[in-house]
Design an enzyme around this catalytic site. Structure first.
Site, PDB file in Angstrom:
ATOM      1  N   GLU A  24      58.525 -36.529  14.982  1.00 20.40           N
ATOM      2  CA  GLU A  24      57.947 -35.503  15.859  1.00 20.40           C
ATOM      3  C   GLU A  24      57.247 -36.250  16.978  1.00 20.40           C
ATOM      4  OE1 GLU A  24      58.240 -32.247  15.479  1.00 20.40           O
ATOM      5  OE2 GLU A  24      59.022 -32.094  13.449  1.00 20.40           O
ATOM      6  N   CYS A  61      50.900 -32.416  22.112  1.00 21.05           N
ATOM      7  CA  CYS A  61      52.254 -32.893  22.375  1.00 21.05           C
ATOM      8  C   CYS A  61      53.041 -31.903  23.220  1.00 21.05           C
ATOM      9  CB  CYS A  61      52.980 -33.144  21.055  1.00 21.05           C
ATOM     10  SG  CYS A  61      53.053 -31.700  20.005  1.00 21.05           S
TER      11      CYS A  61
HETATM   12  P1  NAD Z   1      50.670 -43.105  17.943  1.00 23.23           P
HETATM   13  O1  NAD Z   1      52.136 -43.217  17.986  1.00 23.23           O
HETATM   14  O2  NAD Z   1      49.859 -44.132  18.635  1.00 23.23           O
HETATM   15  O3  NAD Z   1      50.127 -43.072  16.434  1.00 23.23           O
HETATM   16  C1  NAD Z   1      50.598 -42.188  15.437  1.00 23.23           C
HETATM   17  C2  NAD Z   1      50.465 -42.809  14.064  1.00 23.23           C
HETATM   18  O4  NAD Z   1      51.277 -43.967  14.013  1.00 23.23           O
HETATM   19  C3  NAD Z   1      49.059 -43.260  13.676  1.00 23.23           C
HETATM   20  O5  NAD Z   1      48.790 -42.872  12.338  1.00 23.23           O
HETATM   21  C4  NAD Z   1      49.123 -44.759  13.775  1.00 23.23           C
HETATM   22  O6  NAD Z   1      48.284 -45.399  12.830  1.00 23.23           O
HETATM   23  C5  NAD Z   1      50.556 -45.027  13.429  1.00 23.23           C
HETATM   24  N1  NAD Z   1      51.063 -46.319  13.939  1.00 23.23           N
HETATM   25  C6  NAD Z   1      50.568 -47.084  14.927  1.00 23.23           C
HETATM   26  N2  NAD Z   1      51.311 -48.208  15.062  1.00 23.23           N
HETATM   27  C7  NAD Z   1      52.297 -48.152  14.147  1.00 23.23           C
HETATM   28  C8  NAD Z   1      53.390 -49.003  13.782  1.00 23.23           C
HETATM   29  N3  NAD Z   1      53.632 -50.154  14.405  1.00 23.23           N
HETATM   30  N4  NAD Z   1      54.203 -48.602  12.792  1.00 23.23           N
HETATM   31  C9  NAD Z   1      53.997 -47.437  12.149  1.00 23.23           C
HETATM   32  N5  NAD Z   1      52.989 -46.591  12.460  1.00 23.23           N
HETATM   33  C10 NAD Z   1      52.153 -46.939  13.442  1.00 23.23           C
HETATM   34  O7  NAD Z   1      50.380 -41.652  18.501  1.00 23.23           O
HETATM   35  P2  NAD Z   1      48.978 -41.015  18.849  1.00 23.23           P
HETATM   36  O8  NAD Z   1      48.425 -41.686  20.071  1.00 23.23           O
HETATM   37  O9  NAD Z   1      48.127 -40.947  17.629  1.00 23.23           O
HETATM   38  O10 NAD Z   1      49.420 -39.520  19.221  1.00 23.23           O
HETATM   39  C11 NAD Z   1      49.825 -39.146  20.501  1.00 23.23           C
HETATM   40  C12 NAD Z   1      51.327 -39.000  20.599  1.00 23.23           C
HETATM   41  O11 NAD Z   1      51.786 -38.180  19.551  1.00 23.23           O
HETATM   42  C13 NAD Z   1      51.780 -38.326  21.876  1.00 23.23           C
HETATM   43  O12 NAD Z   1      52.914 -38.987  22.367  1.00 23.23           O
HETATM   44  C14 NAD Z   1      52.154 -36.921  21.426  1.00 23.23           C
HETATM   45  O13 NAD Z   1      53.099 -36.268  22.226  1.00 23.23           O
HETATM   46  C15 NAD Z   1      52.656 -37.166  20.056  1.00 23.23           C
HETATM   47  N6  NAD Z   1      52.554 -35.972  19.234  1.00 23.23           N
HETATM   48  C16 NAD Z   1      53.691 -35.319  18.850  1.00 23.23           C
HETATM   49  C17 NAD Z   1      53.597 -34.152  18.091  1.00 23.23           C
HETATM   50  C18 NAD Z   1      54.809 -33.402  17.649  1.00 23.23           C
HETATM   51  O14 NAD Z   1      54.677 -32.571  16.764  1.00 23.23           O
HETATM   52  N7  NAD Z   1      55.983 -33.643  18.197  1.00 23.23           N
HETATM   53  C19 NAD Z   1      52.345 -33.678  17.723  1.00 23.23           C
HETATM   54  C20 NAD Z   1      51.221 -34.383  18.127  1.00 23.23           C
HETATM   55  C21 NAD Z   1      51.335 -35.534  18.865  1.00 23.23           C
END
Ligand code: NAD
Length: 476
Positions: free
Chosen positions: A218, A252
């Site tokens: 997502e 998002c």
């Molecule tokens: P992010 O990708 O930085 O982090 C998300 C999760 O991934 C966190 O739990 C983090 O600890 C983990 N993570 C970080 N590095 C990682 C790695 N190398 N391997 C595996 N996991 C890792 O995202 P964010 O800044 O927390 O959230 C914002 C983003 O999320 C925006 O792009 C937004 O559009 C998206 N988002 C999408 C939805 C949806 O339902 N499609 C909903 C909310 C947010």
């Protein structure tokens, strides 16, 4: 990361998978009981969770958190409770003629996959951990959750609460930063749901691929708003303002940029401004208006505006009470509208994820359609207007994860609609029956009749005239 942390994660997964395997077949009442406990956890601790989110963000209205993270998630849990018996029914399927007459049977059973990993972001930390959990439970799975390190208090509280309401063999929360997240995404889960950025999603899919773990991603992207020629501009402006200001644009599905008819640009910009003024007469000390989550994100957003300005954009700061934001460390940022934007500006290249709204204009709606089609497939797409032909043109000539007509974001709140992106904005979906199926294995079961079908069909050696006849028949 210390090896013992990795070993600890592996042990948690093994414990859940062992419990899952030995408990099968579990009655549906066990699934319902888990969903009910997840609902009870949210009901009984909603206030504490909202307080934690408020502190994590610097400011985030507990009322807003109550709507988006607590009440909405409870509603989704109830929807899963109501539907899971229906979703779990085996489905009879057709067999080719004349096998049915001979007593052959085919059915699909939706069976649990096992242990689902859930990786959640910070913007709706409770909702994006517990919504997938509700549906993973509905499908009969166990789950391990890794919430974001950016919402440290909320994540720690979820860890403590889940340990109180669930046996670790049913559900467990793991906290930690990117290293723990990477180790988590490298575990051989039966399915992994990741919500977060497209860049991290790519890394998660790579890690999962090593174990051939199926993923639901997502992700984010630039969700466009199309303002049609006959749109009610005042209404559209207010709705866009609400969608862009809620959680300070850190959604998002927030409208990323707005595409308007050339002659309507002034009116559309004024309508968005009016919407902000009406709903948020002040911003700095207004609890209803969220802060940007971290200094890094705040600086990134300021950077997008500075870059656009340097490259010729007109910058309109919507600051209803004329407050001074320079002397605070609240990370509050007024909505900033950008006009005359071009593709070389960062604001038109990356997902904004904050209170910045670029505006583009079109002479003909085809220009807007072509623009969207020339870029990554967005997560959401919004059309305002009552012109059916124009609306259908926009919908049938573009591709996006989902659509809301005459508003923004709302399609995600329809429990019965699948929610997900396409390509760079996501893979797979949940919510609706689709989510139940995403976390289930569709197991095909074919029952052969007593009669020797292979012989009857000519498939049994020695091959000869009967085989030839069968092959000819099949190719007719
Ligand atoms: P992010 O990708 O930085 O982090 C998300 C999760 O991934 C966190 O739990 C983090 O600890 C983990 N993570 C970080 N590095 C990682 C790695 N190398 N391997 C595996 N996991 C890792 O995202 P964010 O800044 O927390 O959230 C914002 C983003 O999320 C925006 O792009 C937004 O559009 C998206 N988002 C999408 C939805 C949806 O339902 N499609 C909903 C909310 C947010």
């Amino acid at each position: 990361m210390a090896d013992d942390r990795k070993t600890e994660l592996e042990a948690m997964l093994l414990q859940q998978r062992t419990a899952f395997t030995s408990a099968r077949p579990e009655p549906l009442s066990a699934r319902k009981d888990r969903i009910q406990r997840a609902i009870a956890l949210l009901k009984e601790n909603g206030d504490a969770l909202c307080r934690a989110m408020n502190v994590d963000f610097g400011n985030r209205s507990p009322m807003q958190s109550m709507i988006t993270d607590i009440a909405g998630t409870i509603g989704f849990g109830k929807y899963c409770l109501k539907n899971l018996s229906k979703w779990s029914q085996p489905e009879k399927r057709k067999v080719q003629f004349p096998l049915g007459l001979l007593g052959a049977k085919a059915e699909v059973r939706y069976e649990p996959k096992g242990v689902i990993g859930i990786l959640a972001p910070w913007n709706f930390p409770v909702n994006l951990s517990f919504n997938p959990l509700m549906q993973a439970f509905a499908a009969g799975n166990r789950a391990m959750i890794k919430p974001s390190e950016f919402t440290e208090r909320t994540s720690a509280l979820m860890e403590e609460l889940v340990a109180r309401y669930f046996d670790p063999a049913e559900c467990v929360v793991v906290t930690g930063g990117p290293e723990v997240a990477h180790a988590f995404s490298s575990l051989p889960f039966d399915h992994l749901v990741f919500t977060g950025s497209t860049a991290t999603g790519r890394k998660v899919m790579e890690a999962a691929a090593r174990n051939l773990v199926p993923v639901t991603l997502e992700l984010g992207g630039k969700s466009p708003v199309f303002l049609g020629r006959n749109a009610d501009i005042a209404k559209a402006g207010e709705r866009i303002a609400l969608g862009k200001m809620m959680n300070a644009g850190q959604i998002c599905l927030a409208p990323d940029y707005m595409y308007v008819p050339e002659e309507t640009e002034d009116g559309a910009v004024a309508a968005v401004q009016l919407g902000v003024h009406t709903m948020y007469p002040t911003l700095r000390d207004n609890e209803d208006y969220a802060s940007v989550v971290s200094d890094r994100h705040f600086e990134r957003l300021q950077g997008l505006v500075a870059d656009a300005k340097a490259k010729g954009a007109e910058v309109i700061e919507v600051n209803p009470a004329g407050e001074d934001f320079s002397a605070t460390n609240t990370r509050k940022m007024p909505l900033t509208i950008l006009r005359n934007v071009t593709d070389d500006m960062k604001a038109m290249q990356e997902e904004i994820f904050g209170p910045v709204l670029p505006v583009k204009t079109y002479k003909h709606i085809d220009e807007a359609i072509d623009y969207v089609n020339a870029h990554d497939r967005p997560l959401g797409l919004y059309y305002f207007g009552d012109d059916e032909a124009e609306r259908e043109k926009v919908l049938t000539r573009t591709i996006s994860g989902g659509v809301t007509v005459n508003d923004v974001i709302f399609h995600v709140s329809m429990d019965d609609l699948p929610f997900g992106g396409v390509g760079p904005s996501g893979i797979g979906s949940y919510h609706g029956v689709e989510g139940f199926r995403e976390f289930s294995h569709a197991r095909s079961i074919y029952t052969q009749p007593k009669i020797d079908i292979a012989k009857l069909g000519g498939f049994k050696p020695p091959y000869g005239a009967a085989t030839e006849k069968a092959v000819k028949g099949m190719m007719k």
